[in-house]
Write a protein that holds these residues in place. Structure first.
Motif, mmCIF file in Angstrom:
data_model
loop_
_atom_site.group_PDB
_atom_site.id
_atom_site.type_symbol
_atom_site.label_atom_id
_atom_site.label_comp_id
_atom_site.label_asym_id
_atom_site.label_seq_id
_atom_site.Cartn_x
_atom_site.Cartn_y
_atom_site.Cartn_z
ATOM 1 N N ARG A 17 5.628 1.907 -0.388
ATOM 2 C CA ARG A 17 4.390 1.823 -1.167
ATOM 3 C C ARG A 17 3.193 1.663 -0.240
ATOM 4 N NH1 ARG A 17 3.729 -2.929 -5.527
ATOM 5 N NH2 ARG A 17 2.886 -4.136 -3.807
ATOM 6 N N ARG A 55 12.980 7.528 0.642
ATOM 7 C CA ARG A 55 14.282 7.433 -0.022
ATOM 8 C C ARG A 55 15.412 7.479 0.996
ATOM 9 N NH1 ARG A 55 13.404 9.808 -5.496
ATOM 10 N NH2 ARG A 55 11.866 8.326 -6.257
ATOM 11 N N GLY A 103 2.001 -9.971 -2.974
ATOM 12 C CA GLY A 103 2.473 -10.181 -4.340
ATOM 13 C C GLY A 103 2.595 -11.625 -4.781
ATOM 14 N N SER A 113 -3.050 -6.415 -2.492
ATOM 15 C CA SER A 113 -2.151 -7.333 -3.186
ATOM 16 C C SER A 113 -0.711 -7.165 -2.699
ATOM 17 C CB SER A 113 -2.235 -7.102 -4.686
ATOM 18 O OG SER A 113 -1.877 -5.789 -4.982
ATOM 19 N N LYS A 170 8.474 -3.519 0.760
ATOM 20 C CA LYS A 170 7.817 -2.410 0.064
ATOM 21 C C LYS A 170 6.977 -1.561 1.010
ATOM 22 C CE LYS A 170 7.690 -4.232 -4.532
ATOM 23 N NZ LYS A 170 6.908 -4.830 -5.581
ATOM 24 N N TYR A 193 -6.159 -1.181 -3.738
ATOM 25 C CA TYR A 193 -5.786 -2.411 -4.443
ATOM 26 C C TYR A 193 -4.329 -2.812 -4.196
ATOM 27 C CZ TYR A 193 -4.551 -5.418 -8.376
ATOM 28 O OH TYR A 193 -4.056 -6.425 -9.146
ATOM 29 N N PRO A 194 -3.373 -1.871 -4.302
ATOM 30 C CA PRO A 194 -1.987 -2.273 -4.018
ATOM 31 C C PRO A 194 -1.795 -2.745 -2.581
ATOM 32 C CG PRO A 194 -2.047 -0.126 -5.073
ATOM 33 C CD PRO A 194 -3.450 -0.456 -4.713
#
Lengths: 119, 496, 484
Positions: free
Chosen positions: C108, C21, C151, C148, C105, C144-145
């Protein structure tokens, strides 16, 4: 089973036939009101069955009177039960009809096939 | 005054008496608050009983002081306590979360009526569970059904009306079948009390009417429980109902019918009826297997999110029936545990759907693309509950799947078939859950990317409570399991 | 300490989310510090294991006979130490790579990476099959994220293959294998000598073994290897640490553990219906190497090479002799060092030059000497040329095969060595000795952090050849009491 015995089950035959008529109507008719009529017939058959089974030959209403001993009377419980079931049946019918009214308002028809086409 | 012995009666009476009172609470919000408080209170009653029952107690209650078999008896054992917790918990949580969602779907002036009907459904469902009298069960069944027709038809979606009409017809046929069956048993035994029936059936000389009755009762309740292929009313009714009603009904309505089915069969018929094995196991097992496969396959290709989840419910009901149809302790434990775990998973999923419905009026999957950007917390909760539905280890769904698979292993010759069906259907569940996840997370949004805008706080909070409960009960399943195994022992106690 | 090792990556993940953040630098410091802390904790367990202790931790039973419990034993210790150690280097590399390619990202990415590590440690330390299965699935879901990550349409499709194969095999085959095991043995505890002996026999043994081997899709035994090439759409750090070390090693680790602690080596050796595993592994080695020969994309070539190398471990475990089991353990380490170097190099080339295909690599050695030197070392290790790590493990596997007098295994190892050479040597030749085509992009070395990581792992590959005694010492405990 003799013919007489078969006839002795007259009420039960009627029960089975009325039940089948009701069920058939529910399944076969596309008009929603007719379906509800079928449903009512279907339920009425069951009332008949309950009433038939409580009947005791020569029995009267189950009211205890002074001075009358050993009186035979019919079983009151199924009658009570079926009174409740009739109430349930009536409310179901009322609700069903209310829904049909709403369907008519929303779709302009109460034929099942036309409703299916509308969506 | 010690209220503990009166808990079974209070369980029904509180929501039933509160229902008309809610009508009087006209000002905005009060009706909701009242209904919610009543539901939470019922939940506490159910929990109190569940805790007592898990310590080995059970509750019997003679209404009005009339003892069975003349009076109406209420009875709460382990199985009943488990189902009560599911029902009241679902009611309390869904009502708690419902306000904003209902405000957006039901006109203000009709809301008191709506909440009143909601409490009637609750009263009916708990009434079915606590009652030990066959006819009383019928009455409560119709109370809850009639009220739930009202709830489903209450939403703004006009397609709810034909769906609910279909539900009404099929529900009434189911209830009437049950009534015929009960009548026949009464004819032969002269009693309506379940325990009394059990002891008297043994003395009946002509067993044929009882066998017919068992058939009627099994089919009638299977209709109510949406056992494949009698499930056609379910997907549409769940799809078009107001979102919070779907949450409530999906979590507990069919479960109660299953409860009656299992209870009736095990307590009354199973032990006393030669040939009933055929009616129960051999009838239900193929149906359960077919239901699992067909419904899962249909769900894989379903485009509407709510109908997809509804169809998956049919498959999950198949799991529950499958476990029961083994007629073994392991199978019954699996069934009872799956009642609980599926309520958690599906309740959570539908709660997440209710959250989504805030931003997305159209709940077809194609329209939901990229929703995880707009509603990250909702999407994450959906993933957690979805994993539980698949049965990934660490979630509640895994526990029941494991139990069911172990139970299936004991089934001798057909074990491999049962195991294969369960596993293949799990993979199908994986496919349909993953279609949702992919849509939410990895598809480009149809409309312009919105800035994150979540559902209202309470709804989201409840959704996450349920989602976390899925993990919690996956890692510490002692509470539902102790009730489930006690229930299985109790039920089998009637058989052996 | 086990608890700390398990919880620490989760704390790191939470820290990454929070730090993400505020600033990228803070987030990456958290990752690095966390990685070092985890390695410190895990490596801190080593002395106890050497001393023969087996620290335990239990969270109690979930269902009767199903408990979440952990016990550190030599094989798991090795795996955990490997993964946590390489995570440090990989974090350094990730920072360079992700910044160099301006990936989106990133928070993540780092979070899922930390979660994947938590799952890996869980797999490594699990003391029963259920716990292992729990973390095995977590590992799939948390990666998995990462797969992928990009995206776009093609990536999501590949990720679907990845998840589909791994979850389908684990739920469809691994889970029934576990339940079957539980059904016959009444326990899922990893026990030296196995728990199945005398409980199951005949063809069932082979069938159960098949359920395990193909159910553990992460081990990529053909035909359930397809997910690994599909996973190559992930950013290179993911391919490097997860798809050369953590995830795939979790697969072969599981198979080795099942063979050693569930079936028991001696029991399997005496059961003829289990010999098919050797054939399956041999087939995979040869077939994957042949497929690798035909690849034009560098990362896909590496992926197929990984498929083949994983089956080395499976083959070594399936040979069922003590020396081969040690070989299996060592090959996990040796291959990890070598393959992570190769992937790092591939990622470095991509970062610096955006080159992914083999034919683009002509003469690249002169532009990126450090990277290509490391690549050469990694490739030599894959072939098994001394003085690299690959030689040591191959030596042990061969020795084990001789011990078992398994001619097929010996032949396969020799044949695949030839094949390995056939697809790696042309690349090396091309990179160093051919001329760069005219008009190519002018580029230099990759970012310094990336190069640092590549060189570090290359040095490890070399170093392992000379300093492997401690690892072998550790793994000898694995085969104690086993019939020679």
């Amino acid at each position: 089973m003799s013919l007489l015995e078969l006839l002795g089950y007259f009420n039960y035959w009627v029960f089975a036939i009325v039940l089948s008529i009701g069920l058939y109507t529910v399944i076969a008719k596309v008009n929603l009101v007719k379906k509800l009529i079928g449903l009512s017939i279907f339920q009425s058959a069951v009332f008949l069955m309950y009433i038939t089974m409580d009947k005791v030959e020569g029995g009267t209403a189950p009211i205890i009177q002074k001075g009358v001993e050993n009186q035979i009377f019919s079983n009151p419980i199924p009658q009570v039960l079926i009174l409740t079931a009739i109430v349930v049946g009536v409310s179901t019918l009322a609700l069903g009809l209310a829904i049909v009214v709403r369907i008519k308002e929303a779709y302009g028809t109460i034929e099942e096939n036309e409703i299916l086409d509308a969506d | 005054m010690d209220l503990t012995p009166h808990l079974p009666a209070l369980q029904v009476i509180v929501p039933m008496l509160a229902a008309p009172l809610i009508l009087l609470l006209q000002p905005r919000g009060l009706a909701w608050a009242g209904a919610t408080l009543v539901a939470i209170f019922s939940f506490f009653i159910a929990l109190t009983m569940a805790v007592a029952v898990s310590k080995g107690a059970h509750f019997g209650y003679d209404m009005g002081g009339w003892t069975a078999p003349y009076g109406i008896e209420l009875y709460v054992g382990a199985f009943g306590a488990l189902v009560l917790v599911i029902v009241t918990g679902a009611a309390a949580l869904s009502l708690l979360a419902a306000r904003a969602s209902i405000d957006s779907q039901i006109e203000l002036e009709r809301q008191p009526l709506f909440y009143s009907a909601w409490l009637l459904v609750l009263a009916g469902l708990v009434g079915i569970v606590v009652s030990a009298d066959a006819f009383n069960i019928f009455v409560f069944m119709e109370i809850s059904s009639l009220a739930s027709y009202v709830l489903i038809a209450g939403g703004p979606d006009r397609r709810a009306l034909p769906s609910v009409f279909k539900y009404l017809i099929m529900g009434t046929i189911g209830a009437t079948f049950y009534l015929i069956g009960v009548g026949m048993v009464y004819m032969m035994t002269g009693t309506l009390n379940l325990a009394d029936m059990e002891s008297r059936i043994g003395g009946v000389t002509d067993i044929n009417p009882i066998l017919v009755a068992a058939g009627f009762i099994t089919i009638g309740l299977a209709l109510k429980a949406a056992v494949f292929p009698l499930h056609v009313w379910l997907p549409n009714a769940y799809t078009h109902a107001p979102h919070m009603i779907t949450v409530f009904l999906a979590a507990c309505a069919t479960k109660v019918a299953i409860y009656v089915l299992i209870r009736f069969d095990f307590v009354v018929f199973q032990a006393n009826l030669s040939g009933h094995q055929l009616q129960f196991s051999l009838f239900l097992m193929p149906l359960a297997l077919l239901g699992i496969m067909v419904a899962s396959a249909v769900a894989m290709f379903e485009g509407n999110l709510k109908r997809l989840l509804g169809t998956s419910s049919v498959a999950q009901i198949g799991y529950i029936m499958l476990g029961a149809s083994f007629v073994t302790e392991a199978g019954l434990i699996a069934s009872a545990a799956h009642l609980f775990n599926h309520a958690l998973a599906k309740g959570g999923l539908f709660l997440a759907v209710a959250c989504l419905a805030y931003q997305y009026k159209d709940l077809r999957l194609a329209q939901l693309a990229g929703a995880a950007k707009t509603m990250p917390y909702t999407a994450a909760a959906m993933v957690v509950c979805g994993l539980s539905l698949i049965g990934v280890p660490g979630t509640a769904g895994f526990i029941s799947k494991w139990l069911l698979l172990s139970a299936a292993m004991d089934e001798g010759r057909f074990a491999w078939l049962l195991v294969a069906v369960i596993l293949i259907s799990s993979l199908m569940a994986l496919v349909y859950v993953w279609r949702i996840v992919e849509t939410l997370y990895f598809k480009q949004a149809v409309a312009e990317a919105q800035s994150p805008k979540e559902a209202p706080g309470v709804l989201l909070l409840v959704t996450w409570v349920v989602a976390l409960a899925n993990i919690g009960f996956g890692l510490f399943p002692q509470f539902p399991l102790s009730l489930s195994s006690a229930a299985a022992k109790l039920l089998l106690g009637h058989v052996l | 300490m086990i608890l700390v090792a398990l919880v620490l990556p989760l704390v790191i993940a939470a820290g990454i989310v929070l730090a993400g953040r505020f600033s990228d630098n803070l987030r990456e410091s958290v990752t690095l510090v966390g990685a070092c802390a985890l390695a410190w904790v895990v490596w801190g367990l080593l002395p106890e294991i050497y001393a023969g202790q087996r620290p335990e931790l239990s969270f109690g039973e979930i269902l009767p006979g199903l408990s979440v419990a952990f016990r550190v034993e030599p094989l798991g210790m090795l795996f955990a130490a490997l993964a946590s150690g390489l995570w440090i280097i990989n974090s350094v590399y990730s920072i360079g790579y992700m910044r160099g390619n301006k990936e989106k990202k990133q928070t993540r990415f780092y979070t899922c990476f930390a979660l994947a590590l938590a799952a890996t440690i869980g797999v490594a330390f699990a003391s029963n099959l259920f716990t292992l299965f729990l973390f095995y699935e977590l590992l799939t879901l948390s990666t998995y994220p990462l797969v992928s990550h990009k995206g776009d349409e093609a990536t999501v499709k590949s990720a679907r293959v990845y998840l589909g194969i791994l979850l389908c095999t684990s739920i469809g085959l691994f889970l029934p294998a576990i339940i079957w095991t539980y059904h016959v043995a009444g326990s899922l505890e990893f026990t030296p000598g196995g728990i199945l002996e005398g409980k199951i026999g005949g063809a069932d043994v082979g069938l159960l073994l098949a359920l395990f081997v193909f159910g553990v899709g992460k081990a990529a035994v053909m035909p359930v290897h397809r997910w690994l090439p599909a996973a190559m759409v992930a950013p290179t750090p993911v391919s490097a640490l997860l798809h050369a070390v953590a995830v795939v090693k979790a697969g072969v680790f599981t198979i080795t553990k099942v063979i050693v602690y569930i079936f028991g080596v001696d029991f399997l050796f005496s059961t003829p219906s289990s010999t098919w595993l050797v054939y399956a592994a041999c087939f995979t080695i040869i077939a994957a190497s042949l497929v690798a020969l035909r690849q034009q994309n560098l990362k896909r070539l590496l992926a197929y090479s990984t498929v083949a190398q994983l089956s080395y471990v499976v083959l070594a475990a399936a040979v069922l002799k003590p020396l081969a089991e040690i070989g299996a353990a060592i090959h996990m380490v040796a291959h990890a060092f070598g393959k992570i170097t190769l992937f790092f190099a591939a990622g470095a080339i991509y970062t610096a030059a955006k080159k992914t295909e083999l034919h683009q690599l002509r003469g690249i050695g002169r532009r990126m000497p450090w990277t290509m030197t490391a690549f050469t070392i990694g490739a030599l290790s894959m072939i098994g040329v001394p003085p690299t790590a690959g030689f040591v493990s191959k030596w042990y596997i061969l020795a084990g095969s001789f011990q078992a007098e398994n001619l097929l295994a010996i032949f396969t190892i020799i044949a695949s060595t030839v094949l390995n050479a056939a697809y790696f040597l042309p690349i090396i030749f091309m990179a160093w000795f051919e001329r760069e085509p005219e008009g190519g992009k002018n580029h230099g070395e990759a970012p310094p952090l990336v190069v640092l990581a590549v060189v570090a792992t290359a040095l490890l590959t070399l170093g392992f050849f000379f300093f492997n005694g401690s690892v072998i010492e550790l793994e000898k405990q694995l085969v104690q009491g086993m019939a020679q």
